[in-house]
Design an enzyme around this catalytic site. Structure first.
Site, PDB file in Angstrom:
ATOM      1  N   THR A 168      -8.209   6.794  -1.937  1.00 43.00           N
ATOM      2  CA  THR A 168      -9.702   6.165  -1.819  1.00 43.00           C
ATOM      3  C   THR A 168     -10.976   7.563  -1.619  1.00 43.00           C
ATOM      4  O   THR A 168     -12.201   7.634  -2.162  1.00 43.00           O
ATOM      5  CB  THR A 168     -10.341   5.093  -1.124  1.00 43.00           C
ATOM      6  OG1 THR A 168      -9.610   5.683   0.242  1.00 43.00           O
ATOM      7  CG2 THR A 168      -8.921   3.287  -0.880  1.00 43.00           C
TER       8      THR A 168
ATOM      9  N   HIS B 138       0.990  -1.000   0.114  1.00 41.56           N
ATOM     10  CA  HIS B 138       0.150   0.646  -0.075  1.00 41.56           C
ATOM     11  C   HIS B 138       1.082   1.226   0.450  1.00 41.56           C
ATOM     12  O   HIS B 138       0.755   2.192   0.120  1.00 41.56           O
ATOM     13  CB  HIS B 138      -1.039   0.206   1.268  1.00 41.56           C
ATOM     14  CG  HIS B 138      -2.080  -1.021   0.886  1.00 41.56           C
ATOM     15  ND1 HIS B 138      -3.296  -1.137   0.852  1.00 41.56           N
ATOM     16  CD2 HIS B 138      -2.234  -2.270   1.913  1.00 41.56           C
ATOM     17  CE1 HIS B 138      -4.140  -1.828   1.328  1.00 41.56           C
ATOM     18  NE2 HIS B 138      -3.313  -2.762   1.473  1.00 41.56           N
TER      19      HIS B 138
ATOM     20  N   LYS C  57      -7.918  14.141   4.797  1.00 48.34           N
ATOM     21  CA  LYS C  57      -6.887  12.178   4.459  1.00 48.34           C
ATOM     22  C   LYS C  57      -6.292  12.726   5.441  1.00 48.34           C
ATOM     23  O   LYS C  57      -5.976  14.153   6.148  1.00 48.34           O
ATOM     24  CB  LYS C  57      -6.028  12.523   2.793  1.00 48.34           C
ATOM     25  CG  LYS C  57      -5.725  13.316   3.376  1.00 48.34           C
ATOM     26  CD  LYS C  57      -5.057  13.938   0.927  1.00 48.34           C
ATOM     27  CE  LYS C  57      -5.927  13.761  -0.031  1.00 48.34           C
ATOM     28  NZ  LYS C  57      -6.507  12.468  -0.732  1.00 48.34           N
ATOM     29  N   ARG C  58      -5.142  11.924   6.020  1.00 48.59           N
ATOM     30  CA  ARG C  58      -4.597  11.772   6.977  1.00 48.59           C
ATOM     31  C   ARG C  58      -2.717  12.568   6.706  1.00 48.59           C
ATOM     32  O   ARG C  58      -3.094  13.681   5.483  1.00 48.59           O
ATOM     33  CB  ARG C  58      -3.415  10.548   7.062  1.00 48.59           C
ATOM     34  CG  ARG C  58      -3.578   9.761   7.889  1.00 48.59           C
ATOM     35  CD  ARG C  58      -4.461   9.386   9.377  1.00 48.59           C
ATOM     36  NE  ARG C  58      -2.847   9.911   9.875  1.00 48.59           N
ATOM     37  CZ  ARG C  58      -2.229   9.734  10.497  1.00 48.59           C
ATOM     38  NH1 ARG C  58      -2.538   8.136  10.884  1.00 48.59           N
ATOM     39  NH2 ARG C  58      -1.044   9.563  11.140  1.00 48.59           N
TER      40      ARG C  58
ATOM     41  N   LYS D 245     -14.850   8.693  -3.614  1.00 46.46           N
ATOM     42  CA  LYS D 245     -15.928   8.888  -2.965  1.00 46.46           C
ATOM     43  C   LYS D 245     -16.686  10.282  -3.476  1.00 46.46           C
ATOM     44  O   LYS D 245     -17.146  10.718  -3.498  1.00 46.46           O
ATOM     45  CB  LYS D 245     -15.316   8.567  -1.265  1.00 46.46           C
ATOM     46  CG  LYS D 245     -15.038   7.373  -0.757  1.00 46.46           C
ATOM     47  CD  LYS D 245     -15.026   7.334   0.613  1.00 46.46           C
ATOM     48  CE  LYS D 245     -14.157   5.905   0.978  1.00 46.46           C
ATOM     49  NZ  LYS D 245     -13.365   6.327   2.106  1.00 46.46           N
TER      50      LYS D 245
ATOM     51  N   LYS E  57       0.987  14.113   1.376  1.00 44.22           N
ATOM     52  CA  LYS E  57      -0.071  14.959   0.332  1.00 44.22           C
ATOM     53  C   LYS E  57      -0.411  16.272   0.466  1.00 44.22           C
ATOM     54  O   LYS E  57      -1.087  16.329  -0.053  1.00 44.22           O
ATOM     55  CB  LYS E  57      -0.896  14.017   1.245  1.00 44.22           C
ATOM     56  CG  LYS E  57      -1.593  12.415   1.618  1.00 44.22           C
ATOM     57  CD  LYS E  57      -2.282  12.268   2.990  1.00 44.22           C
ATOM     58  CE  LYS E  57      -1.871  10.574   3.342  1.00 44.22           C
ATOM     59  NZ  LYS E  57      -3.103  10.097   2.286  1.00 44.22           N
TER      60      LYS E  57
END
Ligand code: 26V
Length: 759
Positions: free
Chosen positions: A601, A314, A494-495, A605, A500
């Site tokens: 992910t 992952h 998100k985290r 969504k 990111k």
């Protein structure tokens, strides 16, 4: 079954009062009881092989609505509550959300369980019952602080099974006690189980802050979930957790195999094990050990286990690839040492290349290497990610076992992430194409026929506004924060991680702030929404949260800017917040440095809920872009090939990435220097802000400065296009129509066909 009658009887039994006099809390308990009972009574799916999905995290979210849906009761129950003048949303708000995951990896595991059950495939989850989950995030003076997050109540979804397995650590043995959560499948009439292992006598209030006695393994092993970069002391406890999960899970597998009437030597014919990242990897040597204990030769044991186990990768972040010092494993799991040495010996005998060895010269055990040599399958979680694994990260392994590698692009369950979280949109879709998309998300394609239908497009915009209004109410009620319902909702949830690039989003906010202050007003107001937890020991991530909260304060206090630009960050972002934010989002921020986000992910969504993606060509964004076409997504930034070349030092002069070069561009310098401007220092912590500033100029490991100008241009273009409401609604529609590919039902079917062969 008459739901009203059944619930009324339960209300009498349990609370001695009529149904309509029950509180929301009592109604929640009654519905929980009803669902848990019905789910338990469901048979398990049949099949030649049974899957065990091993994962250190299962981020299941609240279960009431999903279980009502899966049991076919949602409609009846919400109608009944409505007749009683009550509201299912309020009843469900009584349910605590277990924080048994960090983010995408744990939520993916939960979506997979939902899909396995809905498809009627025999597949159980195997995990740990953390009592206080990850942590509850609380903002104090513009900073993240952490508190324990208890979620277990006397009435919960947990079913005691009475099963227990001894786990032999070095010097002591602990019983692993098994609890189950039933996972009923929507439309399949069957139910699988999530097995969560716990210690026998968990510590009651183990913490001081979120610190606790990490040496007290027998009582604290399942107290907390370890964040993805835990401190050194926590690391050993994490090792105990991993072996506890692997050993108890392996014993469960062999017990159930025997109960089904098979011999240990038939393991591979009747069991499949999926290893969700390397946290459960010790299940491989543990199964081998147990098979040998049951009389198999080591060769046969290895062969059976290899044909049983499959590994999913992952992440390609180097620091996230797990290794364990052999010395720690000697302490934690001494009985595995001979097995590990033998597995490593065989690899070294067969392959001279040190890059593929399991135990390196520093005596560190590389978990992923073990999984690849002693499993039958290795997969990445999006097309681009799998290509990077094959040709870069795991290249020598791909050379050895090309047939083991394959891609399984992630997916999400449309039952939770569309049907339940966005009922008005689901109803609109039904009215266009009928209800079949609920069974087969691919049918959403049918919406393409409405791309030119102004009435449908109008209704789509109305649903989005309805969801934005709902979010405004929730924000006000729970955080006391007022949002501008007419502004563009731009969301990054998100985290928190530097790759990111929430910090790059913050640079955009600074850009807009300065523009507005200089009198350049945007066409319409924008609200920038964040939600993110930072690992408690991840200092830079916490500084980024601080920056966001400072920007919020600065802007709220500035009457010139506030009407045009607002920033808000939800406290304690979790699955429940995701279910509120995603339906209300206009622009979905997916801006990781290309090559770093394995899949994502959340991006899927948002798309399914009619948000338009603003993103880099990373992870599954690449596949989203291919599906929707360039008019329906905003992409920007360096490509993954360019980024990988930069990391290898690939500039013509071989120097690699140098942030100072980008910093010195006038448009960029102004934004970065704002971090240490007097106005920001006035509201923030100078040490934190200047640490961020120095890091961005000097290191910028995830290249925010490389992409920031392109990002600003793309984002401004996106905001301009938003003004053409009809064209924008067309983009929303295409995104929804094309999102069906990202159903976890599709992903699970592919795993079953290519790896598990369950039925
Ligand atoms: C682990 C660690 C451990 C040490 C320090 C930093 C660090 C950073 C990240 C991680 C992530 C572990 C794996 C993970 O959660 N991967 C996520 O999996 C999702 C489901 O496949 C995928 O959508 C996300 O892109 C990926 O980041």
């Amino acid at each position: 079954m008459d739901v009203r009658e059944t619930l009324a009887a339960l209300a009498g039994e349990r609370f001695g009062r009529p149904l309509d006099q029950c509180s929301d809390r009592q109604l929640y308990e009654l519905l929980l009881l009803l669902c848990a009972r019905l789910a338990r009574e469901r048979p398990a799916p049949a099949g030649e092989r049974k899957l065990y999905y091993f994962s250190a995290e299962f981020l299941v979210g609240k279960l009431l609505s999903n279980n009502l849906l899966a049991l076919g009761l949602y409609g009846q129950v919400s109608q009944l509550l409505e007749q009683m003048g009550r509201d299912l949303g309020r009843v469900e708000s009584m349910e605590p959300e277990p924080s048994l995951g960090n983010g995408g990896l744990g939520r993916l595991a939960a979506c997979f369980l939902d899909s396995l059950a809905a498809l009627g495939l025999p597949g159980d989850g195997v995990g740990l019952n953390y009592h206080y989950g990850l942590f509850r995030q609380v903002f104090r003076e513009g900073r993240q602080t952490e508190e324990p997050d208890p979620w277990m109540e006397p009435d919960s979804w947990l079913i005691p099974t009475g099963l227990r397995f001894p786990v032999p650590f070095g010097g002591f043995t602990l019983q692993a006690v098994m609890y189950d959560i039933a996972i009923p499948g929507a439309g399949s009439g069957v139910a699988n189980r999530l097995h969560l292992f716990d210690v026998e006598r968990p510590a009651r209030r183990p913490w001081v802050g979120i610190d606790f006695d990490k040496g007290d393994i027998p009582h604290c092993l399942t107290s907390f979930l370890y964040p993805d970069d835990s401190d050194g002391a926590g690391r050993l406890l994490r090792g105990y957790q991993e072996y506890f999960l692997a050993s108890a899970g392996a014993q469960l597998i062999l017990t159930q195999l025997e109960q089904r009437g098979f011999q240990p030597g038939q393991l591979a014919s009747h069991v499949a094990v999926q290893i969700n990242d390397t946290h459960p990897s010790l299940v491989i040597p543990e199964l081998i050990r147990l098979l040998v204990e049951r009389g198999l030769s080591i060769n046969l044991a290895i062969d059976q286990v290899r044909r049983t186990c499959a590994y999913t990768n992952h992440t390609i972040l180097a620091e996230a690839l797990e290794t364990w010092p052999l010395a720690s494993l000697r302490t934690v799991a001494p009985r595995l040492i001979p097995v590990l040495l033998e597995l490593d010996r065989r690899v070294k005998e067969a392959c001279p290349d040190p890059r593929v060895h399991i135990i390196d010269p520093q005596e560190r055990v590389h978990m992923a290497h073990m999984d690849i040599h002693y499993g039958c399958s290795v997969n990445g979680v999006a097309a681009l990610h799998t290509e990077i694994l094959k040709h870069s990260e795991l290249k020598p392994f791909y050379g050895l076992y090309p047939q083991r590698f394959h891609n399984k692009t992630n997916g999400v369950t449309f039952r939770r992430w569309l049907e339940v979280c966005n009922r008005p949109l689901a109803a609109l879709i039904d009215s266009c194409i009928g209800p079949d998309w609920r069974r087969d998300a691919g049918r959403l394609e049918g919406l393409m026929a409405f791309a030119g239908d102004s009435q449908v497009l109008e209704r789509l915009l109305a649903v989005k506004q309805e969801q934005k209004d709902r979010l405004c109410r929730l924000f006000l009620a729970s955080q006391g924060v007022e949002l501008d319902r007419m502004s563009v909702f731009d969301v990054q949830v998100k985290r928190l991680h530097e790759y990111k690039r929430q910090q790059m989003n913050a640079l955009y906010v600074i850009h807009k702030y300065l523009e507005i202050r200089d009198g350049v007003l945007p066409e319409r107001p924008v609200t920038v929404l964040f939600g993110a937890k930072a690992a408690p020991a991840y200092v830079m991530a916490k500084h980024i949260i601080h920056l966001i909260l400072c920007l919020r304060r600065l802007i709220e206090d500035d009457p010139r800017v506030r009407p045009w630009l607002r920033v808000a960050m939800v406290e304690n972002y979790d699955v429940t917040w995701a279910e509120r934010l995603i339906p209300a989002c206009d622009i979905s921020e997916q801006i990781s440095l290309a090559s770093k986000e394995a899949s994502g992910t959340g991006n899927m969504k948002f798309m399914a809920n009619g948000a338009v993606t603003l993103g880099t060509l990373d992870g599954a964004n690449v596949e989203i872009a291919q599906l929707v076409g360039p008019e329906n997504i905003y992409t920007f930034g360096a490509t993954s090939d360019q980024v990988l070349a930069l990391y290898r030092g690939g500039q013509p002069d071989g120097r690699g990435y140098c942030p100072l070069e980008f910093y010195h561009r006038p448009a960029v310098e102004r934004l970065v220097d704002f971090l240490v401007s007097p106005e920001l220092l006035r509201v923030g912590d100078p040490a934190a802000l200047s640490a961020l500033w120095r890091d961005m100029k000097g290191k910028d490991w995830f290249m925010a400065l490389l992409d920031v100008e392109d990002y600003i241009a793309a984002r401004d273009r996106c905001l301009r296009d938003y003004g053409d409401r009809r064209a924008w609604a067309g983009k929303m529609l295409v995104n929804i129509a094309k999102s069906g590919y990202f159903s976890s039902d599709r992903t699970i079917r592919q795993y079953n066909e290519d790896v598990w062969h369950l039925t």
